[in-house]
Design a protein around this motif. Structure first.
Motif, PDB file in Angstrom:
ATOM      1  N   ARG A 156       0.828  -1.208   0.000  1.00  0.00           N
ATOM      2  CA  ARG A 156       0.000   0.000   0.000  1.00  0.00           C
ATOM      3  C   ARG A 156       0.866   1.262   0.000  1.00  0.00           C
ATOM      4  O   ARG A 156       0.565   2.232  -0.686  1.00  0.00           O
ATOM      5  CB  ARG A 156      -0.913   0.016   1.219  1.00  0.00           C
ATOM      6  N   LYS A 157       1.933   1.259   0.797  1.00  0.00           N
ATOM      7  CA  LYS A 157       2.787   2.441   0.922  1.00  0.00           C
ATOM      8  C   LYS A 157       3.706   2.623  -0.283  1.00  0.00           C
ATOM      9  O   LYS A 157       3.813   3.707  -0.837  1.00  0.00           O
ATOM     10  CB  LYS A 157       3.647   2.345   2.177  1.00  0.00           C
ATOM     11  N   ILE A 158       4.385   1.559  -0.676  1.00  0.00           N
ATOM     12  CA  ILE A 158       5.430   1.662  -1.698  1.00  0.00           C
ATOM     13  C   ILE A 158       4.902   1.303  -3.080  1.00  0.00           C
ATOM     14  O   ILE A 158       5.237   1.955  -4.066  1.00  0.00           O
ATOM     15  CB  ILE A 158       6.621   0.743  -1.333  1.00  0.00           C
ATOM     16  N   GLY A 159       4.115   0.278  -3.183  1.00  0.00           N
ATOM     17  CA  GLY A 159       3.589  -0.173  -4.464  1.00  0.00           C
ATOM     18  C   GLY A 159       4.526  -1.206  -5.084  1.00  0.00           C
ATOM     19  O   GLY A 159       5.556  -1.561  -4.550  1.00  0.00           O
ATOM     20  N   LEU A 160       4.131  -1.656  -6.252  1.00  0.00           N
ATOM     21  CA  LEU A 160       4.925  -2.649  -6.964  1.00  0.00           C
ATOM     22  C   LEU A 160       6.085  -1.964  -7.688  1.00  0.00           C
ATOM     23  O   LEU A 160       5.980  -0.798  -8.079  1.00  0.00           O
ATOM     24  CB  LEU A 160       4.059  -3.392  -7.979  1.00  0.00           C
ATOM     25  N   PRO A 161       7.203  -2.657  -7.891  1.00  0.00           N
ATOM     26  CA  PRO A 161       8.321  -2.057  -8.617  1.00  0.00           C
ATOM     27  C   PRO A 161       7.944  -1.825 -10.080  1.00  0.00           C
ATOM     28  O   PRO A 161       7.178  -2.567 -10.677  1.00  0.00           O
ATOM     29  CB  PRO A 161       9.445  -3.084  -8.481  1.00  0.00           C
ATOM     30  N   LYS A 162       8.498  -0.771 -10.649  1.00  0.00           N
ATOM     31  CA  LYS A 162       8.240  -0.430 -12.045  1.00  0.00           C
ATOM     32  C   LYS A 162       9.100  -1.301 -12.937  1.00  0.00           C
ATOM     33  O   LYS A 162      10.263  -1.568 -12.648  1.00  0.00           O
ATOM     34  CB  LYS A 162       8.562   1.038 -12.308  1.00  0.00           C
ATOM     35  N   LEU A 163       8.529  -1.736 -14.060  1.00  0.00           N
ATOM     36  CA  LEU A 163       9.293  -2.512 -15.029  1.00  0.00           C
ATOM     37  C   LEU A 163      10.090  -1.580 -15.914  1.00  0.00           C
ATOM     38  O   LEU A 163       9.583  -0.574 -16.413  1.00  0.00           O
ATOM     39  CB  LEU A 163       8.357  -3.351 -15.901  1.00  0.00           C
ATOM     40  N   LYS A 164      11.370  -1.900 -16.103  1.00  0.00           N
ATOM     41  CA  LYS A 164      12.226  -1.095 -16.983  1.00  0.00           C
ATOM     42  C   LYS A 164      12.120  -1.630 -18.391  1.00  0.00           C
ATOM     43  O   LYS A 164      12.257  -2.810 -18.630  1.00  0.00           O
ATOM     44  CB  LYS A 164      13.676  -1.146 -16.505  1.00  0.00           C
ATOM     45  N   THR A 165      11.874  -0.739 -19.325  1.00  0.00           N
ATOM     46  CA  THR A 165      11.840  -1.139 -20.730  1.00  0.00           C
ATOM     47  C   THR A 165      13.029  -0.523 -21.427  1.00  0.00           C
ATOM     48  O   THR A 165      13.390   0.633 -21.203  1.00  0.00           O
ATOM     49  CB  THR A 165      10.547  -0.668 -21.408  1.00  0.00           C
ATOM     50  N   THR A 166      13.671  -1.312 -22.260  1.00  0.00           N
ATOM     51  CA  THR A 166      14.854  -0.802 -22.950  1.00  0.00           C
ATOM     52  C   THR A 166      14.592  -0.616 -24.420  1.00  0.00           C
ATOM     53  O   THR A 166      13.714  -1.127 -25.000  1.00  0.00           O
ATOM     54  CB  THR A 166      16.043  -1.789 -22.805  1.00  0.00           C
TER      55      THR A 166
END
Length: 51
Positions: A41-51
């Motif tokens: 709830r506080k941090i959220g899911l990590p963002k996916l890096k796209t290259t």
């Protein structure tokens, strides 16, 4: 199945124990689940890096 046949297979042989279905609807570690949900709830899911 013969031992030679088992060794030549590429996929592992897995036996599923159906007696573990007893735990399907039970929360085994409620404190850890609450802590994980709070962090999500506080941090959220990590963002996916796209290259």
């Amino acid at each position: 199945m013969k031992l030679k046949d088992i060794k030549s297979k590429k996929t592992p042989i897995v036996v599923i124990d159906n007696s573990l279905d007893f735990f399907n609807d039970k929360i085994l570690f409620p404190e850890k689940l609450e802590k994980a949900n709070d962090m999500l709830r506080k941090i959220g899911l990590p963002k996916l890096k796209t290259t």
